[in-house]
Scaffold this motif. Structure first.
Motif, PDB file in Angstrom:
ATOM      1  N   ARG A  48      -0.820   9.704  47.516  1.00  0.00           N
ATOM      2  CA  ARG A  48      -2.281   9.810  47.416  1.00  0.00           C
ATOM      3  C   ARG A  48      -2.818   9.138  46.158  1.00  0.00           C
ATOM      4  NH1 ARG A  48      -5.174  12.257  50.809  1.00  0.00           N
ATOM      5  NH2 ARG A  48      -6.845  12.689  49.313  1.00  0.00           N
ATOM      6  N   MET A  59      -5.688  10.330  43.820  1.00  0.00           N
ATOM      7  CA  MET A  59      -6.823  10.794  44.604  1.00  0.00           C
ATOM      8  C   MET A  59      -6.863  12.314  44.586  1.00  0.00           C
ATOM      9  SD  MET A  59      -6.239   8.245  47.853  1.00  0.00           S
ATOM     10  CE  MET A  59      -7.490   9.020  48.876  1.00  0.00           C
ATOM     11  N   SER A  60      -8.064  12.858  44.808  1.00  0.00           N
ATOM     12  CA  SER A  60      -8.197  14.318  44.863  1.00  0.00           C
ATOM     13  C   SER A  60      -7.548  14.855  46.134  1.00  0.00           C
ATOM     14  CB  SER A  60      -9.675  14.711  44.858  1.00  0.00           C
ATOM     15  OG  SER A  60     -10.312  14.241  43.694  1.00  0.00           O
ATOM     16  N   HIS A  66     -13.207  19.009  53.806  1.00  0.00           N
ATOM     17  CA  HIS A  66     -13.087  17.551  53.727  1.00  0.00           C
ATOM     18  C   HIS A  66     -12.490  17.001  55.015  1.00  0.00           C
ATOM     19  CE1 HIS A  66     -11.045  13.779  52.735  1.00  0.00           C
ATOM     20  NE2 HIS A  66     -11.912  13.629  51.762  1.00  0.00           N
ATOM     21  N   ASP A 103     -12.361   7.442  53.107  1.00  0.00           N
ATOM     22  CA  ASP A 103     -12.177   8.501  54.095  1.00  0.00           C
ATOM     23  C   ASP A 103     -12.468   8.018  55.503  1.00  0.00           C
ATOM     24  OD1 ASP A 103     -11.380  10.612  52.380  1.00  0.00           O
ATOM     25  OD2 ASP A 103     -13.441  10.817  51.698  1.00  0.00           O
ATOM     26  N   GLU A 129     -17.468   8.260  52.278  1.00  0.00           N
ATOM     27  CA  GLU A 129     -16.582   9.088  51.470  1.00  0.00           C
ATOM     28  C   GLU A 129     -17.055  10.535  51.586  1.00  0.00           C
ATOM     29  OE1 GLU A 129     -13.897   8.077  50.205  1.00  0.00           O
ATOM     30  OE2 GLU A 129     -14.077   6.021  49.429  1.00  0.00           O
ATOM     31  N   ALA A 131     -17.137  13.938  49.860  1.00  0.00           N
ATOM     32  CA  ALA A 131     -16.987  14.229  48.438  1.00  0.00           C
ATOM     33  C   ALA A 131     -17.215  15.692  48.117  1.00  0.00           C
ATOM     34  CB  ALA A 131     -17.971  13.369  47.640  1.00  0.00           C
ATOM     35  N   THR A 133     -14.806  17.603  44.988  1.00  0.00           N
ATOM     36  CA  THR A 133     -14.411  17.360  43.603  1.00  0.00           C
ATOM     37  C   THR A 133     -14.461  15.875  43.241  1.00  0.00           C
ATOM     38  OG1 THR A 133     -12.082  17.249  44.252  1.00  0.00           O
ATOM     39  CG2 THR A 133     -12.920  19.396  43.545  1.00  0.00           C
ATOM     40  N   SER A 134     -14.486  14.997  44.241  1.00  0.00           N
ATOM     41  CA  SER A 134     -14.491  13.556  43.984  1.00  0.00           C
ATOM     42  C   SER A 134     -15.899  12.979  43.886  1.00  0.00           C
ATOM     43  CB  SER A 134     -13.729  12.822  45.094  1.00  0.00           C
ATOM     44  OG  SER A 134     -14.416  12.929  46.334  1.00  0.00           O
ATOM     45  N   ARG A 137     -16.626  10.546  40.983  1.00  0.00           N
ATOM     46  CA  ARG A 137     -15.938   9.267  41.142  1.00  0.00           C
ATOM     47  C   ARG A 137     -16.581   8.424  42.245  1.00  0.00           C
ATOM     48  NH1 ARG A 137      -9.500   8.976  42.209  1.00  0.00           N
ATOM     49  NH2 ARG A 137      -9.533   9.957  40.150  1.00  0.00           N
ATOM     50  N   ASP A 138     -16.934   9.068  43.356  1.00  0.00           N
ATOM     51  CA  ASP A 138     -17.534   8.327  44.470  1.00  0.00           C
ATOM     52  C   ASP A 138     -18.875   7.723  44.084  1.00  0.00           C
ATOM     53  OD1 ASP A 138     -15.390   8.926  46.116  1.00  0.00           O
ATOM     54  OD2 ASP A 138     -16.305  10.744  46.898  1.00  0.00           O
ATOM     55  N   LYS A 142     -16.805   4.305  42.442  1.00  0.00           N
ATOM     56  CA  LYS A 142     -16.685   3.553  43.682  1.00  0.00           C
ATOM     57  C   LYS A 142     -17.998   2.892  44.103  1.00  0.00           C
ATOM     58  CE  LYS A 142     -12.655   5.694  45.777  1.00  0.00           C
ATOM     59  NZ  LYS A 142     -12.082   6.292  47.012  1.00  0.00           N
TER      60      LYS A 142
END
Length: 204
Positions: A48, A59-60, A66, A103, A129, A131, A133-134, A137-138, A142
């Motif tokens: 991951r 990655m988370s 999710h 994703d 994506e 999202a 916890t991410s 970052r997204d 990203k």
């Protein structure tokens, strides 16, 4: 190159990042070397990781909500196949030093499919994506990279707020049009204007 040699290569720090506590090592690698590591089995799905700015980044972990939302996107867009291709957590070569596993993606149908080459930014119709916890970052990492690569449409499914954040009109560093959809509010992907997706359907 043998797997042991690959392991040695990626455990050799090339530079460091200074945090408030200490300097942490980073390992930089180019796109082709990263992909060869994947093909050789040095890096697999269980690891991951993605390649962001030439750095291998973890990655988370994916939780049940999710996974549920990603499956919902697959169900909602299934009627559009085979006019378009659906990719679930598949690898995308975005640009040099940028290899992501979004994703969910809608891809252009191309002759021969994708069995011999990974999709690139030119193949992408939509990236989603999911999202939790991410989310930071997204949005902060990203999003500008997707915009710089010319990805026409980028959706973030905010799992905490049950909101679908739609980004359009990439301008190099970001997106000129951003709108959030909730509940019964519906959006049609640019590539599939005949389709309508209600935000609530995604999280139901």
């Amino acid at each position: 190159m043998a797997p042991l040699e690959w392991k040695t290569m990626i455990t050799r720090p090339r530079e460091s990042v200074t945090t408030g506590l200490e300097a942490l090592p980073r390992w930089r690698i180019d796109t082709q070397r990263y992909l060869r590591m994947v093909e050789a089995g040095v890096l697999g799905p269980e690891d991951r990781v993605e390649l962001i700015e030439g750095t291998i980044v973890p990655m988370s972990p994916a939780g049940p909500k999710h996974n549920h939302v990603v499956m919902r996107f697959t169900e909602l867009f299934a009627p559009a196949m085979p006019r378009i291709k659906v990719s679930v957590q598949g690898t995308l070569v975005l640009a040099e030093g940028q290899v992501f596993d979004p994703d969910f993606m809608l891809l252009r149908a191309r002759e021969g499919g994708y069995k011999d080459a990974l999709p690139t930014a030119a193949d992408v119709l939509l990236i989603v994506e999911a999202a939790d916890t991410s989310l930071a970052r997204d949005r902060q990492v990203k999003l500008p990279l997707y915009a710089a690569a010319g990805i026409a449409e980028y959706w973030i499914a905010d799992l905490e707020r049950d909101a679908l954040i739609v980004h359009r009109e990439p301008d190099g560093q970001g997106y000129g049009q951003v709108r959030t959809y909730r509940g019964d509010e519906a959006v049609s992907p640019l590539a599939l204007p005949e389709m309508s997706v209600r935000a609530g359907e995604v999280f139901a």
